[in-house]
Design a protein around this motif. Structure first.
Motif, PDB file in Angstrom:
ATOM      1  N   LYS A 176       0.827  -1.204   0.000  1.00 17.76           N
ATOM      2  CA  LYS A 176       0.000   0.000   0.000  1.00 17.76           C
ATOM      3  C   LYS A 176       0.863   1.257   0.000  1.00 17.76           C
ATOM      4  O   LYS A 176       0.524   2.254  -0.660  1.00 17.76           O
ATOM      5  CB  LYS A 176      -0.936  -0.005   1.208  1.00 17.76           C
ATOM      6  CG  LYS A 176      -2.020  -1.085   1.133  1.00 17.76           C
ATOM      7  CD  LYS A 176      -2.871  -1.108   2.394  1.00 17.76           C
ATOM      8  CE  LYS A 176      -3.941  -2.200   2.308  1.00 17.76           C
ATOM      9  NZ  LYS A 176      -4.748  -2.284   3.553  1.00 17.76           N
ATOM     10  N   ALA A 177       1.965   1.226   0.750  1.00 19.84           N
ATOM     11  CA  ALA A 177       2.862   2.387   0.787  1.00 19.84           C
ATOM     12  C   ALA A 177       3.488   2.632  -0.587  1.00 19.84           C
ATOM     13  O   ALA A 177       3.581   3.780  -1.045  1.00 19.84           O
ATOM     14  CB  ALA A 177       3.957   2.173   1.838  1.00 19.84           C
ATOM     15  N   LEU A 178       3.908   1.564  -1.258  1.00 13.93           N
ATOM     16  CA  LEU A 178       4.494   1.697  -2.594  1.00 13.93           C
ATOM     17  C   LEU A 178       3.499   2.267  -3.595  1.00 13.93           C
ATOM     18  O   LEU A 178       3.834   3.154  -4.397  1.00 13.93           O
ATOM     19  CB  LEU A 178       5.005   0.336  -3.074  1.00 13.93           C
ATOM     20  CG  LEU A 178       6.319  -0.136  -2.463  1.00 13.93           C
ATOM     21  CD1 LEU A 178       6.537  -1.623  -2.733  1.00 13.93           C
ATOM     22  CD2 LEU A 178       7.491   0.678  -3.019  1.00 13.93           C
ATOM     23  N   LEU A 179       2.288   1.771  -3.561  1.00 17.77           N
ATOM     24  CA  LEU A 179       1.263   2.264  -4.475  1.00 17.77           C
ATOM     25  C   LEU A 179       0.942   3.729  -4.192  1.00 17.77           C
ATOM     26  O   LEU A 179       0.736   4.525  -5.122  1.00 17.77           O
ATOM     27  CB  LEU A 179       0.008   1.401  -4.360  1.00 17.77           C
ATOM     28  CG  LEU A 179       0.155  -0.050  -4.830  1.00 17.77           C
ATOM     29  CD1 LEU A 179      -1.112  -0.856  -4.506  1.00 17.77           C
ATOM     30  CD2 LEU A 179       0.458  -0.121  -6.328  1.00 17.77           C
ATOM     31  N   ALA A 180       0.918   4.098  -2.923  1.00 19.85           N
ATOM     32  CA  ALA A 180       0.647   5.488  -2.552  1.00 19.85           C
ATOM     33  C   ALA A 180       1.745   6.417  -3.062  1.00 19.85           C
ATOM     34  O   ALA A 180       1.482   7.591  -3.369  1.00 19.85           O
ATOM     35  CB  ALA A 180       0.508   5.615  -1.038  1.00 19.85           C
ATOM     36  N   LEU A 181       2.965   5.897  -3.159  1.00 21.68           N
ATOM     37  CA  LEU A 181       4.101   6.689  -3.652  1.00 21.68           C
ATOM     38  C   LEU A 181       4.182   6.689  -5.177  1.00 21.68           C
ATOM     39  O   LEU A 181       5.120   7.262  -5.748  1.00 21.68           O
ATOM     40  CB  LEU A 181       5.407   6.146  -3.060  1.00 21.68           C
ATOM     41  CG  LEU A 181       5.631   6.438  -1.574  1.00 21.68           C
ATOM     42  CD1 LEU A 181       6.745   5.566  -1.013  1.00 21.68           C
ATOM     43  CD2 LEU A 181       5.949   7.920  -1.366  1.00 21.68           C
ATOM     44  N   GLY A 182       3.225   6.059  -5.827  1.00 22.35           N
ATOM     45  CA  GLY A 182       3.183   6.091  -7.279  1.00 22.35           C
ATOM     46  C   GLY A 182       4.036   5.044  -7.960  1.00 22.35           C
ATOM     47  O   GLY A 182       4.260   5.116  -9.179  1.00 22.35           O
ATOM     48  N   ALA A 183       4.529   4.073  -7.208  1.00 27.70           N
ATOM     49  CA  ALA A 183       5.358   3.025  -7.811  1.00 27.70           C
ATOM     50  C   ALA A 183       4.488   1.998  -8.515  1.00 27.70           C
ATOM     51  O   ALA A 183       3.347   1.741  -8.114  1.00 27.70           O
ATOM     52  CB  ALA A 183       6.204   2.339  -6.738  1.00 27.70           C
ATOM     53  N   GLU A 184       5.038   1.416  -9.556  1.00 27.02           N
ATOM     54  CA  GLU A 184       4.397   0.275 -10.212  1.00 27.02           C
ATOM     55  C   GLU A 184       4.862  -0.978  -9.480  1.00 27.02           C
ATOM     56  O   GLU A 184       6.060  -1.208  -9.343  1.00 27.02           O
ATOM     57  CB  GLU A 184       4.806   0.226 -11.679  1.00 27.02           C
ATOM     58  CG  GLU A 184       4.206  -0.910 -12.467  1.00 27.02           C
ATOM     59  CD  GLU A 184       4.695  -0.926 -13.906  1.00 27.02           C
ATOM     60  OE1 GLU A 184       5.581  -1.759 -14.216  1.00 27.02           O
ATOM     61  OE2 GLU A 184       4.218  -0.101 -14.696  1.00 27.02           O
ATOM     62  N   VAL A 185       3.923  -1.784  -8.993  1.00 28.29           N
ATOM     63  CA  VAL A 185       4.268  -2.950  -8.177  1.00 28.29           C
ATOM     64  C   VAL A 185       3.879  -4.229  -8.909  1.00 28.29           C
ATOM     65  O   VAL A 185       2.746  -4.372  -9.370  1.00 28.29           O
ATOM     66  CB  VAL A 185       3.560  -2.906  -6.801  1.00 28.29           C
ATOM     67  CG1 VAL A 185       3.902  -4.143  -5.978  1.00 28.29           C
ATOM     68  CG2 VAL A 185       3.943  -1.637  -6.050  1.00 28.29           C
ATOM     69  N   GLU A 186       4.838  -5.135  -9.005  1.00 24.12           N
ATOM     70  CA  GLU A 186       4.589  -6.446  -9.600  1.00 24.12           C
ATOM     71  C   GLU A 186       4.895  -7.497  -8.537  1.00 24.12           C
ATOM     72  O   GLU A 186       6.022  -7.584  -8.051  1.00 24.12           O
ATOM     73  CB  GLU A 186       5.462  -6.654 -10.830  1.00 24.12           C
ATOM     74  CG  GLU A 186       5.214  -7.976 -11.544  1.00 24.12           C
ATOM     75  CD  GLU A 186       6.065  -8.131 -12.804  1.00 24.12           C
ATOM     76  OE1 GLU A 186       6.175  -9.273 -13.293  1.00 24.12           O
ATOM     77  OE2 GLU A 186       6.616  -7.123 -13.287  1.00 24.12           O
ATOM     78  N   ARG A 187       3.899  -8.295  -8.184  1.00 20.75           N
ATOM     79  CA  ARG A 187       4.067  -9.294  -7.124  1.00 20.75           C
ATOM     80  C   ARG A 187       4.184 -10.681  -7.747  1.00 20.75           C
ATOM     81  O   ARG A 187       3.392 -11.060  -8.613  1.00 20.75           O
ATOM     82  CB  ARG A 187       2.891  -9.227  -6.149  1.00 20.75           C
ATOM     83  CG  ARG A 187       2.710  -7.837  -5.556  1.00 20.75           C
ATOM     84  CD  ARG A 187       1.526  -7.761  -4.623  1.00 20.75           C
ATOM     85  NE  ARG A 187       1.803  -8.463  -3.377  1.00 20.75           N
ATOM     86  CZ  ARG A 187       0.932  -8.520  -2.366  1.00 20.75           C
ATOM     87  NH1 ARG A 187      -0.255  -7.942  -2.477  1.00 20.75           N
ATOM     88  NH2 ARG A 187       1.242  -9.170  -1.264  1.00 20.75           N
ATOM     89  N   VAL A 188       5.186 -11.434  -7.291  1.00 19.46           N
ATOM     90  CA  VAL A 188       5.448 -12.770  -7.841  1.00 19.46           C
ATOM     91  C   VAL A 188       5.587 -13.765  -6.695  1.00 19.46           C
ATOM     92  O   VAL A 188       5.811 -13.391  -5.544  1.00 19.46           O
ATOM     93  CB  VAL A 188       6.728 -12.776  -8.706  1.00 19.46           C
ATOM     94  CG1 VAL A 188       6.582 -11.829  -9.885  1.00 19.46           C
ATOM     95  CG2 VAL A 188       7.950 -12.372  -7.865  1.00 19.46           C
ATOM     96  N   ARG A 189       5.486 -15.026  -7.021  1.00 15.61           N
ATOM     97  CA  ARG A 189       5.626 -16.050  -5.980  1.00 15.61           C
ATOM     98  C   ARG A 189       7.081 -16.100  -5.496  1.00 15.61           C
ATOM     99  O   ARG A 189       8.012 -15.857  -6.268  1.00 15.61           O
ATOM    100  CB  ARG A 189       5.213 -17.424  -6.517  1.00 15.61           C
ATOM    101  CG  ARG A 189       6.119 -17.963  -7.606  1.00 15.61           C
ATOM    102  CD  ARG A 189       5.734 -19.383  -8.014  1.00 15.61           C
ATOM    103  NE  ARG A 189       6.596 -19.890  -9.062  1.00 15.61           N
ATOM    104  CZ  ARG A 189       7.806 -20.416  -8.852  1.00 15.61           C
ATOM    105  NH1 ARG A 189       8.284 -20.477  -7.621  1.00 15.61           N
ATOM    106  NH2 ARG A 189       8.535 -20.866  -9.854  1.00 15.61           N
ATOM    107  N   PRO A 190       7.299 -16.414  -4.226  1.00 19.19           N
ATOM    108  CA  PRO A 190       8.665 -16.565  -3.724  1.00 19.19           C
ATOM    109  C   PRO A 190       9.398 -17.673  -4.479  1.00 19.19           C
ATOM    110  O   PRO A 190       8.800 -18.715  -4.768  1.00 19.19           O
ATOM    111  CB  PRO A 190       8.473 -16.930  -2.246  1.00 19.19           C
ATOM    112  CG  PRO A 190       7.104 -16.458  -1.908  1.00 19.19           C
ATOM    113  CD  PRO A 190       6.293 -16.609  -3.163  1.00 19.19           C
TER     114      PRO A 190
END
Length: 444
Positions: A176-190
């Motif tokens: 949520k903090a990253l998205l609030a800062l305008g970053a593009e977030v890509e989440r992947v499996r460990p």
């Protein structure tokens, strides 16, 4: 030859002569008294010279009273990074008889110690001409969260875009903090580092393809580090190195957006941020009175940079690693290998075991960690139960709501003090990496 006393002497005369047993007791008493006097004298001399050494070291530092400095204005958000205060952990220090001091890195504007690393990596890239502010360039990084937040914070102030690749099991607060800062977030499996879909490898790949050419290698710029990747969207003629560029091509190469993979794990700027920044701050703030430094390691930059600096200033300072469950660094320090002797070949899990601790612990040896191994003298394993219990204890007894990595550091401080038998005010310093507000969903 000693002559025996004549038996015919009067009893009054014999009684006045020293009795052999009384003489022996007298000499024993004199010996004990002399030994005690020498002991007190030697102890006093040792304390005297120790005090002289302490005062000599303190003279190297100017007094730094806590004061309001209303006339000082820092330059933007990056001016707030660093120079964080030290705080005494009262409950632990009073209970153990030692001074446990935590450097409050959660007070950095990005909320963690990683602000220092992010700033150093970006500034070094700018000095080397790899990044140019306000050109629409994009920074790529693989991280479990804190470094990504720090990069996003600084990038916005510098005019960069950010893409963060992270495991899908990290605390939601970080996403949520990253998205609030305008970053593009890509989440992947460990995944293991040998997997192409591991988050760090994916960040490198995304940066390599930022140039939008059929052959990514043709858009790459030469760097001093094999791990850092820089690509440009400039034309192939501007990217060509075998000819003399025109002025327009030079301008195009400088101003066109670039993709930059920071690679915090291998980037030497990580180590430098602490060797030239955090370490000297600790030395100055403590006036050189440090007996041990305790820290966890993820990339290895913190424990290596600070540890190497403190060792260069005071050779007998102890540098100690704390390591969570599932990480191999404890075994590397204690046994010289990244696995335990009890683990039969082929039985070790391919991925790190589930743990509530984020930000420290790893199952490979990074370049930054290698720099610190020669100065690390001991290591302690910290369980999830110990970390969670410490987090809750600090809230109840010190009003401190810290993250899991900070809790691990403080558990290791206790273990070190007990192992060394310290109770006479020895100073153990550590890093309070970030706040518990980033870990609430995993620690409640």
């Amino acid at each position: 030859m000693m002559r025996s006393l004549p038996l015919h002497l009067p009893s009054s005369v014999r009684d006045r002569l020293p009795h052999p047993s009384r003489t022996a007791l007298r000499w024993i008493f004199y010996g004990v008294l002399l030994g005690f006097s020498l002991s007190v004298t030697s102890t006093s001399l040792a304390l005297y010279f120790q005090d002289r050494k302490r005062k000599r070291i303190e003279k190297q530092f100017e007094p730094r009273p806590i004061e309001l400095r209303s006339d000082e204005v820092v330059n933007g958000v990056t001016g707030l990074i660093g120079n964080t205060p030290f705080m005494r952990i009262n409950s632990l220090s009073d209970a153990l008889g030692v001074e446990i001091l935590g450097k409050a890195e959660f007070l950095n504007p990005g909320g963690s110690v990683k602000d220092r690393v992010a700033l150093r990596m970006i500034e070094d890239a700018e000095r080397q001409g790899l990044l140019v502010p306000h050109t629409g360039s994009r920074i790529f990084e693989g991280t479990v969260g804190s470094t990504g937040i720090s990069i996003a914070t600084i990038a916005k102030a510098r005019g960069y875009e950010v893409t963060i690749i992270m495991p899908d099991d990290v605390a939601e607060e970080k996403v949520k903090a990253l998205l609030a800062l305008g970053a593009e977030v890509e989440r992947v499996r460990p995944a293991s580092i040998v997997d192409k879909k591991q988050f760090v490898n994916l960040a490198r790949e995304r940066a390599a393809h930022f140039g939008h050419t059929a052959n990514p290698r043709r858009s790459m710029l030469r760097t001093s580090s094999s791990s850092v990747v820089v690509t440009s969207t400039a034309s192939e003629s501007a990217l060509e190195e075998d000819h003399l560029r025109t002025q327009d091509e030079e301008e195009e190469l400088r101003t066109k957006p670039r993709g930059f993979f920071a690679d915090q794990f291998e980037n030497h700027s990580n180590f430098d941020a602490h060797y030239y920044g955090t370490g000297p701050e600790i030395w100055r703030q403590t006036s050189g009175r440090v007996d041990a430094f305790v820290s966890g390691a993820g990339t290895g930059g913190t424990v290596s940079g600070i540890g190497r600096y403190l060792k260069s200033m005071k050779d007998d300072v102890l540098v100690v690693l704390c390591d969570p469950e599932g990480s191999g660094l404890y075994n590397k320090v204690k046994h010289g290998v990244m696995f335990d002797r009890k683990e039969a070949e082929g039985t070790k899990r391919r991925h790190q075991v589930d743990t509530v601790v984020e930000g420290i612990g790893i199952n490979r040896l990074t370049h930054n960690m290698e720099l610190g191994l020669p100065v690390i003298s001991d290591a302690f394993r910290v369980t999830d139960a110990e970390a969670v219990a410490m987090s809750r204890y600090l809230v109840q007894n010190d009003g401190l709501f810290l993250g899991s990595s900070s809790a691990c550091n403080l558990v290791a401080c206790i273990k070190l003090a007990r192992k060394m038998g310290w109770s006479d005010g020895q100073r153990i310093v550590t890093i309070l990496c970030d706040s518990g507000t980033r870990h609430y969903s995993k620690e409640r």
